[in-house]
Design an enzyme around this catalytic site. Structure first.
Site, PDB file in Angstrom:
ATOM      1  N   ASP A  86       5.962 128.954 -69.867  1.00 50.12           N
ATOM      2  CA  ASP A  86       5.562 130.274 -70.377  1.00 50.12           C
ATOM      3  C   ASP A  86       5.482 130.284 -71.891  1.00 50.12           C
ATOM      4  O   ASP A  86       6.094 129.449 -72.575  1.00 50.12           O
ATOM      5  CB  ASP A  86       6.534 131.357 -69.903  1.00 50.12           C
ATOM      6  N   GLU A 154      11.344 130.910 -69.738  1.00 45.35           N
ATOM      7  CA  GLU A 154      12.338 130.530 -70.738  1.00 45.35           C
ATOM      8  C   GLU A 154      12.332 131.493 -71.905  1.00 45.35           C
ATOM      9  O   GLU A 154      13.385 131.858 -72.444  1.00 45.35           O
ATOM     10  CB  GLU A 154      12.049 129.106 -71.224  1.00 45.35           C
TER      11      GLU A 154
END
Length: 382
Positions: A86, A154
């Site tokens: 991400d 994350e």
């Protein structure tokens, strides 16, 4: 290693053009992955791992992509490599248009100024994938077993919330999620999120005297009274901070979200206490009410890393084998490795060659990315 550079660059450009931005608000609600586009990135990686012939390749329902490259040496030890798919939601990661330039014998990849680049952490993803491909294409080179996990969310702080630990054989791991050449990180912030909710009294502004209690004013006053010299923009190194992340609300209700960061747990206790004191005194001065809640996000991994010296020793040896002098710098943030270390799997962090993360000025060095990839190869050989 020129061939590695070519493959690394091709992969990296493909990955950064793949939209995979996460959503902090949804992740805080327990939705993992927080965005559907992260599955698109996972699908690409899952397909590539299968094409390379790794074993047990899969993407879980929560968007963790796993694969296993068995050892081809007699020792059959295994470690895990991790990187996150991400990108942060503070700056757009949609329609990334990377720009290449040649500078001092290096290929520099920048954004066009409209988005972030996504080197955090697609540089890490590209380095891991290129190292795996290297071993598949060179079966004569002996290496230990390598597990890989590409994780979602994350950047929201929830990257390890649903990690499939049941798949892991490894007793140690390495995140590839650092910055400039040589960084080797074995310590990070202790991290808490504080939510401060002020309650006021709403009424017509024309007849407000003696009646109205403005929750917006309370929020503003609270922020003004936090230590100004202890903000992200005024600290570095081992200095902790209070980071205002969002403010929202109205006259009747307002909410402030703070990130608290400190390398020392005792100092972190002091920070939480200061937040509560300032919040209560602010509410009292306005005759309003306040509720403060704190949530632990991750802990400094230093203590547990010190209990596993071999994990760092092998990594230092890999750095030096590649002609890179390790620079032990504290992470002014956290990684999936911080959480994984808490879970009992010591996980230091390796540089990626990315710079100016979370901004439209983000850039990456192909030479540095290539060195990270070489270190992963040496680490598996060690």
């Amino acid at each position: 290693m020129e061939q590695i550079k070519e493959k690394l660059l091709k992969r990296f450009l493909k990955y950064v053009k793949t939209y995979s931005q996460s959503d902090s608000a949804k992740a805080d609600e327990g939705i993992i992955p927080s965005t559907p586009q992260q599955f698109e990135m996972a699908k690409i990686l899952c397909g590539e791992l299968k094409k390379l012939g790794l074993e047990n390749v899969q993407t879980t329902e929560h968007c963790y992509t796993y694969g296993f490259l068995p050892a081809n040496n007699e020792r059959e030890k295994t470690f895990c490599l991790l990187a996150h798919i991400d990108t942060v939601d503070e700056v757009s990661g949609l329609n990334v248009n990377p720009q290449l330039s040649q500078e001092n014998g290096d290929t520099i990849i920048r954004t066009d100024g409209e988005t972030l680049l996504g080197a955090d952490d697609k540089a890490g993803v590209a380095s891991i994938m290129t190292a795996l491909e290297y071993f598949v294409e060179h079966p004569e080179i002996k290496h230990c077993g390598i597990e890989v996990i590409f994780s979602p969310d994350e950047e929201t702080g929830h990257g390890m919330d649903k990690v499939p630990l049941e798949l892991l054989k490894s007793k140690c791991a390495y995140t590839v999620d650092g910055g400039s050449l040589g960084e080797l990180e074995v310590e990070c912030f202790n991290a808490w999120k504080s939510e401060i909710e002020f309650t006021g009294i709403a009424c017509h502004t024309g007849t407000a005297r003696g009646v109205m209690v403005n929750a917006v004013s309370m929020a503003a006053s609270f922020l003004e009274n936090l230590p100004r010299t202890e903000r992200p923009e005024t600290t570095d190194g081992y200095q902790g901070f209070y980071a205002p992340m969002s403010v929202e609300g109205s006259i009747e209700k307002s909410k402030v979200v703070l990130f608290l960061r400190d390398f020392d747990l005792k100092e972190m206790e002091n920070r939480r206490e200061i937040v509560e004191i300032v919040a209560r005194s602010t509410a009292a001065s306005y005759d309003g009410m306040v509720k403060v809640s704190h949530t632990q996000q991750y802990l400094n991994m230093k203590e547990k890393m010190c209990a596993s010296p071999e994990v760092v020793k092998n990594l230092v040896a890999a750095y030096k084998a590649c002609g890179v002098e390790p620079k032990f710098t504290p992470i002014r943030g956290g990684t999936d490795g911080s959480r994984l270390t808490e879970m009992g799997i010591p996980t230091p962090n390796i540089f990626t060659g990315g710079h100016n993360f979370h901004s439209r000025d983000e850039w990456a060095s192909l030479n540095e990315m290539s060195k990270a990839c070489e270190i992963l190869i040496e680490l598996a050989k060690i």
